[in-house]
Design an enzyme around this catalytic site. Structure first.
Site, PDB file in Angstrom:
ATOM      1  N   ASP A  48      20.657 -12.797   3.605  1.00 42.97           N
ATOM      2  CA  ASP A  48      21.932 -13.141   3.173  1.00 42.97           C
ATOM      3  C   ASP A  48      23.386 -12.075   4.085  1.00 42.97           C
ATOM      4  OD1 ASP A  48      24.244 -12.766   1.896  1.00 42.97           O
ATOM      5  OD2 ASP A  48      23.358 -13.720  -0.202  1.00 42.97           O
TER       6      ASP A  48
ATOM      7  N   ARG B  56      25.439 -11.256   3.531  1.00 42.34           N
ATOM      8  CA  ARG B  56      26.135 -10.111   3.133  1.00 42.34           C
ATOM      9  C   ARG B  56      25.680  -8.506   2.848  1.00 42.34           C
ATOM     10  NH1 ARG B  56      26.744 -12.989  -2.410  1.00 42.34           N
ATOM     11  NH2 ARG B  56      24.662 -13.435  -2.144  1.00 42.34           N
TER      12      ARG B  56
ATOM     13  N   HIS C 250      18.023  -8.367  -2.937  1.00 48.79           N
ATOM     14  CA  HIS C 250      20.133  -7.839  -3.841  1.00 48.79           C
ATOM     15  C   HIS C 250      20.175  -9.112  -5.279  1.00 48.79           C
ATOM     16  CE1 HIS C 250      21.653 -11.851  -2.201  1.00 48.79           C
ATOM     17  NE2 HIS C 250      20.545 -11.937  -1.533  1.00 48.79           N
TER      18      HIS C 250
ATOM     19  N   CYS D 223      20.480 -13.417  -5.370  1.00 45.72           N
ATOM     20  CA  CYS D 223      19.938 -13.054  -4.481  1.00 45.72           C
ATOM     21  C   CYS D 223      19.588 -15.075  -4.145  1.00 45.72           C
ATOM     22  CB  CYS D 223      18.852 -13.127  -4.496  1.00 45.72           C
ATOM     23  SG  CYS D 223      17.980 -13.751  -2.812  1.00 45.72           S
TER      24      CYS D 223
ATOM     25  N   CYS E 234      16.660  -9.800   2.544  1.00 42.38           N
ATOM     26  CA  CYS E 234      17.544 -10.542   2.403  1.00 42.38           C
ATOM     27  C   CYS E 234      18.075 -10.843   3.548  1.00 42.38           C
ATOM     28  CB  CYS E 234      17.484 -11.410   1.454  1.00 42.38           C
ATOM     29  SG  CYS E 234      18.361 -13.068   1.332  1.00 42.38           S
TER      30      CYS E 234
HETATM   31 CO    CO Z   1      18.783 -13.504  -1.190  1.00 39.53          CO
END
Ligand code: CO
Length: 211
Positions: free
Chosen positions: A45, A47, A99, A102, A43
């Protein structure tokens, strides 16, 4: 704001100095070429940084990231990364790493229209439709969200296996395993979903390609 931007360049210089201190040939070696054993589909993302969470140095992971780690067969970027990773780099493993928490998967649980991204999120909604019997039974919202994240990863692993690129590699005897992982942004730990695929036998027959 300006300061934040300038710091990025400073941090880059610091990083180079640290790497050269550890190994004066670090960049000379990398400049020779890459032979990563792993393709990571994760992803976007912020993090979930691919290399960092598995302690992998530069040169070890070929990476493709998009919203909610999707494998969409009309996505030329994903297909090109996959083709290059499998046929040129000959990676041995592909990891789809989603994750918990998400935002893309969470958006798929709502009816909100966010914009163009609605059309991307729609693919995640399809995953809900495939698994709605299991998901609808879950009364606890967090539990349902977490399970939806996992099922989305499972479907992306299958979607990778459905591609002509992966099936052709298997057909030709190339060593290639696909794994599904879910990362916990709350504790840093990876959970292996244990659905490793290394041939097309576990695909429904309709998807199995003869070459
Ligand atoms: Co995500």
């Amino acid at each position: 704001m300006e300061n934040f931007y300038k710091q990025l360049l400073e941090k880059n210089k610091d990083w180079v100095a640290k790497k050269l201190d550890e190994n004066p040939e670090f960049f000379d070696n990398l400049a020779q070429g890459q032979k990563p054993p792993l393709l990571w589909i994760g992803c976007s993302d912020s993090r979930v940084p691919a290399n960092e969470i598995i302690g992998a140095p530069p040169g070890e992971v070929f990476v493709h990231r998009n919203i909610a780690n999707m494998v969409i067969h009309t996505d030329m970027s994903m297909l090109s990364v996959l083709d290059y990773a499998v046929n040129a780099l000959k990676v041995k493993h592909i990891i789809v790493c989603g994750h918990y928490g998400c935002g893309g998967v969470k958006a798929a649980l709502t009816n909100d229209s966010i914009g163009i991204i609605d059309n991307w999120i729609r693919h995640i909604k399809d995953v809900y439709r495939f698994h709605h019997k299991e998901l609808d039974l879950m009364k606890d919202e967090t539990e349902r969200f977490n399970r939806f994240v996992e099922l989305n990863i499972v479907e992306q692993v299958y979607d990778l296996a459905k591609t002509s690129i992966v099936q052709k590699a298997w057909e030709s005897g190339q060593e290639l395993m696909i794994h599904g992982w879910v990362y916990g942004v709350h504790n840093g730990l990876v959970k292996d979903l244990n659905l490793t695929m290394k041939d097309n036998n576990s695909l429904a027959e309709v998807y199995q390609l003869d070459f």
